[in-house]
Write a protein that holds these residues in place. Structure first.
Motif, short mmCIF file in Angstrom:
data_model
loop_
_atom_site.label_atom_id
_atom_site.label_comp_id
_atom_site.label_asym_id
_atom_site.label_seq_id
_atom_site.Cartn_x
_atom_site.Cartn_y
_atom_site.Cartn_z
N UNK A 54 46.45 6.85 30.38
CA UNK A 54 45.55 6.20 31.34
C UNK A 54 44.88 7.18 32.29
N UNK A 55 45.27 8.45 32.28
CA UNK A 55 44.66 9.41 33.18
C UNK A 55 44.84 9.02 34.63
N UNK A 60 40.85 6.25 29.12
CA UNK A 60 41.52 5.95 27.85
C UNK A 60 41.59 7.27 27.09
N UNK A 61 42.76 7.90 27.09
CA UNK A 61 42.95 9.20 26.47
C UNK A 61 43.72 9.01 25.17
N UNK A 122 49.93 11.78 33.59
CA UNK A 122 49.26 10.67 32.91
C UNK A 122 47.99 11.13 32.19
N UNK A 123 47.62 12.41 32.35
CA UNK A 123 46.39 12.87 31.70
C UNK A 123 46.57 14.04 30.74
N UNK A 152 31.02 15.35 33.22
CA UNK A 152 31.97 15.70 32.15
C UNK A 152 32.98 14.57 32.07
N UNK A 153 32.59 13.45 31.45
CA UNK A 153 33.42 12.24 31.51
C UNK A 153 34.72 12.30 30.72
N UNK A 154 34.84 13.17 29.72
CA UNK A 154 36.04 13.16 28.87
C UNK A 154 36.37 14.60 28.46
#
Length: 305
Positions: A54-55, A60-61, A122-123, A152-154
């Motif tokens: 959940x980062x 959504x990783x 969490x990331x 840089x969203x992901x």
């Protein structure tokens, strides 16, 4: 952050032990643990699995692990990352996955006793495995980008200590951890997902003339042939250890794009040993070395508590 030290007698047992730890809500708080997307339970893991993180709560990783036999005595943990999940697609076909012919791996011996360390948030997840007298490792998950979220969203990083096809016994630079990746322009132990969804190969200067022109490198390990940042104190103590963050930088386009989270380059470390703990800035770090290398600039520190 949560940490764990475990042991295993086989590679499947090791992978299941890591996944048990990551999916246990008591380690991260209810609702913050990593979710096993595939298969249904940890005990069902035989050859591959996919996790979802959940980062910071808004992410959504998706991370993938696959067991692959390499000859009679080696099993690789093959690593991948995705932009989503589709139950109708295979492990390698998942949306946004690495499309290269070879993927980063943790190369391990088929049936032997192993101790392993996991440091996870969490990331991102950092794994180190003691294999005889060498240390295999992986960084999988998000880095800290030098950008705002919309730019840089992901910022997904998939790094191991080798790539598919490399033997665990290899002493070449193809067998080198993600913060000092060696290999070719098409295959190394490190991959970064760019903002446009393209996966870039990380390649440091390790006697490879391509590396200075590589589109992606890691600092400060990419300073050869001039050791520009290795500064040694003539009187070495545990208190004067030098620690630098690992920065990811590009040459096309030019610029620093991010920093690996929870892991640092260590200098002034002649009086340290692998698996030692050091206190720095009020935090505890575990010290490990790059596979079988014991040179002064081949050690790293993983944030522990």
């Amino acid at each position: 952050m949560a940490t764990y030290i475990g042991t295993a007698n086989s590679v499947p047992d090791l992978l299941r032990g890591v996944i048990y730890f990551l999916t246990d809500s008591t380690n991260f708080g209810a609702g913050n643990e990593w979710k096993l997307v595939e298969p249904a339970t940890v005990d069902d893991i035989s050859t591959e699995c996919i996790l979802k993180g959940i980062g910071d709560g808004q992410d959504d990783i998706y991370l993938g692990f696959q067991l692959a036999s390499r000859g009679v005595d080696q099993i690789d943990i093959v690593l991948n990352g995705y932009a989503g999940y589709d139950a109708g697609l295979t492990w390698r076909e998942q949306p946004g996955g690495i499309s290269h012919a070879t993927l980063p791996t943790i190369p391990l011996v088929r049936d032997t006793f192993m101790t392993y360390w996991v440091s996870a948030t969490t990331k991102r997840i950092i794994i180190v495995v003691e294999l005889s007298t060498q240390y295999e490792s992986a960084y999988i998950g998000l880095m800290n980008p030098v950008a705002i979220e919309r730019q840089y969203p992901y910022p997904l990083v998939i790094g191991g200590s080798a790539y598919e096809g490399i033997a665990w016994t290899s002493t070449t630079w193809e067998h080198s951890y993600f913060a000092n990746p060696g290999g070719s322009a098409s295959a190394t132990s490190l991959r970064i997902r760019r903002p446009d969804g393209d996966w870039r190969v990380g390649l440091n200067y390790n006697g490879n003339n391509l590396a200075p022109l590589s589109p992606l490198c890691v600092w400060p390990t990419n300073v050869a042939p001039v050791r520009a940042v290795t500064i040694y104190d003539p009187v070495l103590t545990l208190e004067n250890v030098i620690m630098y963050p690992f920065l990811l930088y590009e040459s096309l386009p030019v610029g620093t794009i991010g920093q690996l989270d929870g892991i640092y380059w260590v200098g002034n470390r002649e009086d340290l040993a692998t698996k030692d703990s050091i206190s720095y800035g009020g935090k505890i770090y575990k010290i490990f070395n790059n596979v079988q290398r014991r040179d002064n600039d081949q050690y790293f520190a993983v944030e522990w508590v």
